[in-house]
Scaffold this active site. Sequence first.
Site, PDB file in Angstrom:
ATOM      1  N   HIS A  64      -6.831  -6.162  -1.424  1.00  0.00           N
ATOM      2  CA  HIS A  64      -5.802  -5.147  -1.217  1.00  0.00           C
ATOM      3  C   HIS A  64      -4.668  -5.769  -0.409  1.00  0.00           C
ATOM      4  O   HIS A  64      -4.905  -6.309   0.670  1.00  0.00           O
ATOM      5  CB  HIS A  64      -6.381  -3.927  -0.478  1.00  0.00           C
ATOM      6  N   SER A  92       0.838  -1.199   0.000  1.00  0.00           N
ATOM      7  CA  SER A  92       0.000   0.000   0.000  1.00  0.00           C
ATOM      8  C   SER A  92       0.879   1.257   0.000  1.00  0.00           C
ATOM      9  O   SER A  92       1.707   1.415  -0.885  1.00  0.00           O
ATOM     10  CB  SER A  92      -0.963  -0.046   1.188  1.00  0.00           C
ATOM     11  N   ASP A 113      -8.405  -3.170  -7.061  1.00  0.00           N
ATOM     12  CA  ASP A 113      -7.865  -2.878  -5.736  1.00  0.00           C
ATOM     13  C   ASP A 113      -8.913  -2.190  -4.860  1.00  0.00           C
ATOM     14  O   ASP A 113      -9.500  -1.173  -5.240  1.00  0.00           O
ATOM     15  CB  ASP A 113      -6.626  -1.995  -5.866  1.00  0.00           C
TER      16      ASP A 113
END
Length: 515
Positions: A409, A253, A360
Amino acid sequence: MKILGKLAFLLLLGGICCQNNRNAKAGGKSTKKSDENQEDDVHQSLPVVDLTPEVAGSTGSSGSSRGTGGTTEAAREGIAGARAAGQQTDDMRLHFLKNNQVTCNDGTVAGFYLKEFRGSRRWLLFLEGGWCCHSKDTCDSRYQNIPRLMSSSEWPQTKRGTGILSSQAQENPHWHNANIVFIPYCSSDVWSGMGVAPTPPPRPRQGREKDRNRNTNATEYTFMGSLIIREVIKDLIPKGIKQAKVVMLSGTSAGGTGVLLNIERVASQLEQLGAEAQVRGLVDSGWFLESKQPRSPNCPETISCSPEDAIKIGLRLWNGVVPDRCRQLYKRGEEWQCFFGHKLYSTLTSPLFVVQWLFDEEQLRVENIYMGGQSLSEEQWQYIQNLGRELKSSLRDVTAVFAPSCLSHTVITKSNWMSFQVKGTSLPRALHCWDRSLEATRNNRTPAKGCPFHLVDTCQWPQCNPTCPALVDQATQQELTLLQMLVAMGLDLQKLGLDPEGDTEALTSMVSNGG
């Protein structure tokens, strides 16, 4: 002669006794030091006592030793006992930075977790994710709700690695025997900050005078993400990182974006230290696209900000830096574009592997789309489909990529990361193929065939890959297929052209829950 013989025997016996006493004292000191490490580490990182035989890749000792006698056997038993008492752990251990001027947002000293693998010349550095804050209000809210992302005061002394950070071969077949470094995220600046000290709010200014003051930090927080990475590498020099063969900077991330922003700087730092390591990057779920929705330019709350707006505002607060070659492509004030992988990638010289779910969840979240939530509009469903196509297009020229057609994610730190596949190849396998290809190129050999590492799903729908993580209804916590979830979120399948008696091919790709 008999007298001399007895005298020699007594001297030898005395020497052995003295040696045993010294060993006992050393063992006592070692134990005491181990007990005190937790307290001492608050101020600086202390060296870990090495009780492991200096053999590359060794996990224990076996076989006979020549010319050692009973004394060495006793010493070996002592080492084994000490290991069992104090070091039989797969945990990474917390070390605070020696330079206590490089801090988290709240001024507490930053640090890292380390699990050494004696004899290994491979290093895996991991940057934690957690988005960012870009103003006093958003930072105050973040500090109140997620203090561990802004302060080191509550960090545990040890951390257990999972996925690619695991030291277990069955969970992490190709990197379990590397030196593993977990760098907690506590700077809230997407790992870009260079540490402008907090200052009192300036008096109102006008025009150019106001612009000159644009990097003033009017909050009580410091932003030192890029500096933290630099200091961690400095502190790893006594641990052997200068002798590394491979250093892989990885992250998920915001940590993945941090890899994009810092990999060239890390490579340069290690080169200046005299290291001959090849520096590589592994970006997991940090390859974002710009938002499509018009937003308020002020975006007072983090959740109402598009990624580019948050970065535009945050860069001034953080005194953020971007890679030089990318920065030269954009005029002043446009440096924020270098936070996006599809604009930055072509300027990087270090090898990079990108892991990116094509749908995502965080990319959807910034568009206020929550799969498994209460409702979904036809426009939002259309956006989801377009996102997959656009992400796929943005990854076309990436040499090494793993992009499943799934709604999720992050992946590399999940314990089940080996279960996801693209075109029959798992992520650990793809990383290993990439590793072999880089080594072959480095040694002027032809890379092996039949070992792929450019893997992008060709099916069009979310969850059409049968290895996708299962979708979960947020209200009931039940697993659903995509088709079931769309119905639960209020979509009319016939209006979407998804008549259950019509498009068989489309529906077939949507009835698997991926799990």
